[in-house]
Design a protein around this motif. Structure first.
Motif, PDB file in Angstrom:
ATOM      1  N   GLU A 162      65.256  10.783 -42.173  1.00 37.98           N
ATOM      2  CA  GLU A 162      64.837  10.768 -40.762  1.00 37.98           C
ATOM      3  C   GLU A 162      65.968  10.279 -39.864  1.00 37.98           C
ATOM      4  OE1 GLU A 162      62.129  11.926 -39.162  1.00 37.98           O
ATOM      5  OE2 GLU A 162      61.600  12.797 -41.095  1.00 37.98           O
ATOM      6  N   ARG A 163      66.720   9.301 -40.341  1.00 37.09           N
ATOM      7  CA  ARG A 163      67.881   8.827 -39.579  1.00 37.09           C
ATOM      8  C   ARG A 163      68.884   9.959 -39.405  1.00 37.09           C
ATOM      9  NH1 ARG A 163      71.912   5.500 -42.727  1.00 37.09           N
ATOM     10  NH2 ARG A 163      72.321   7.627 -43.318  1.00 37.09           N
ATOM     11  N   ARG A 199      66.851  -1.325 -35.402  1.00 33.43           N
ATOM     12  CA  ARG A 199      65.805  -0.911 -36.343  1.00 33.43           C
ATOM     13  C   ARG A 199      66.396  -0.846 -37.735  1.00 33.43           C
ATOM     14  NH1 ARG A 199      66.780   4.206 -33.498  1.00 33.43           N
ATOM     15  NH2 ARG A 199      65.111   3.535 -32.174  1.00 33.43           N
ATOM     16  N   ARG A 200      65.521  -0.897 -38.706  1.00 31.29           N
ATOM     17  CA  ARG A 200      65.906  -0.718 -40.108  1.00 31.29           C
ATOM     18  C   ARG A 200      65.251   0.569 -40.561  1.00 31.29           C
ATOM     19  NH1 ARG A 200      63.574  -2.390 -45.131  1.00 31.29           N
ATOM     20  NH2 ARG A 200      61.933  -3.379 -43.909  1.00 31.29           N
ATOM     21  N   TRP A 201      66.045   1.515 -40.975  1.00 32.52           N
ATOM     22  CA  TRP A 201      65.527   2.814 -41.398  1.00 32.52           C
ATOM     23  C   TRP A 201      64.929   2.716 -42.786  1.00 32.52           C
ATOM     24  CZ3 TRP A 201      64.943   6.901 -38.294  1.00 32.52           C
ATOM     25  CH2 TRP A 201      65.633   6.884 -37.078  1.00 32.52           C
ATOM     26  N   ILE A 202      63.723   3.207 -42.933  1.00 29.95           N
ATOM     27  CA  ILE A 202      63.045   3.272 -44.224  1.00 29.95           C
ATOM     28  C   ILE A 202      63.361   4.609 -44.883  1.00 29.95           C
ATOM     29  CG2 ILE A 202      60.796   3.203 -45.379  1.00 29.95           C
ATOM     30  CD1 ILE A 202      61.658   0.565 -43.938  1.00 29.95           C
ATOM     31  N   ASP A 203      63.416   5.651 -44.078  1.00 29.75           N
ATOM     32  CA  ASP A 203      63.658   7.004 -44.565  1.00 29.75           C
ATOM     33  C   ASP A 203      65.013   7.482 -44.034  1.00 29.75           C
ATOM     34  OD1 ASP A 203      63.727   9.749 -45.042  1.00 29.75           O
ATOM     35  OD2 ASP A 203      61.585  10.006 -44.678  1.00 29.75           O
ATOM     36  N   GLU A 204      66.017   7.470 -44.883  1.00 26.47           N
ATOM     37  CA  GLU A 204      67.377   7.845 -44.478  1.00 26.47           C
ATOM     38  C   GLU A 204      67.445   9.282 -43.971  1.00 26.47           C
ATOM     39  OE1 GLU A 204      70.015   5.676 -44.429  1.00 26.47           O
ATOM     40  OE2 GLU A 204      68.567   4.139 -45.012  1.00 26.47           O
TER      41      GLU A 204
END
Length: 61
Positions: free
Chosen positions: A44-45, A37-42
């Motif tokens: 949240e990661r 996946r590519r995180w949009i919101d760091e």
């Protein structure tokens, strides 16, 4: 069980006991790479990382 989780109050940690895990792998193919996946919101990661750490610590007891 921890309800709610101290590290993430909006989540609940619950232990599940398993007696048997059936192996459904197929000899005709194998997974070479994991789902990514590519995180949009760091943030949240980072929050997911903290939840994983908290669950790991709970499991270690």
């Amino acid at each position: 069980m921890q309800e709610p989780m101290t590290a993430a109050p909006e989540y609940v940690a619950e232990a599940i006991e398993v007696d048997l895990i059936e192996d459904h792998r197929k000899p005709a193919f194998r997974v070479e790479a994991r789902v990514d996946r590519r995180w949009i919101d760091e943030s949240e990661r980072d929050a997911l990382g903290r939840r994983i750490t908290a669950l790991t610590q709970l499991a270690a007891g």
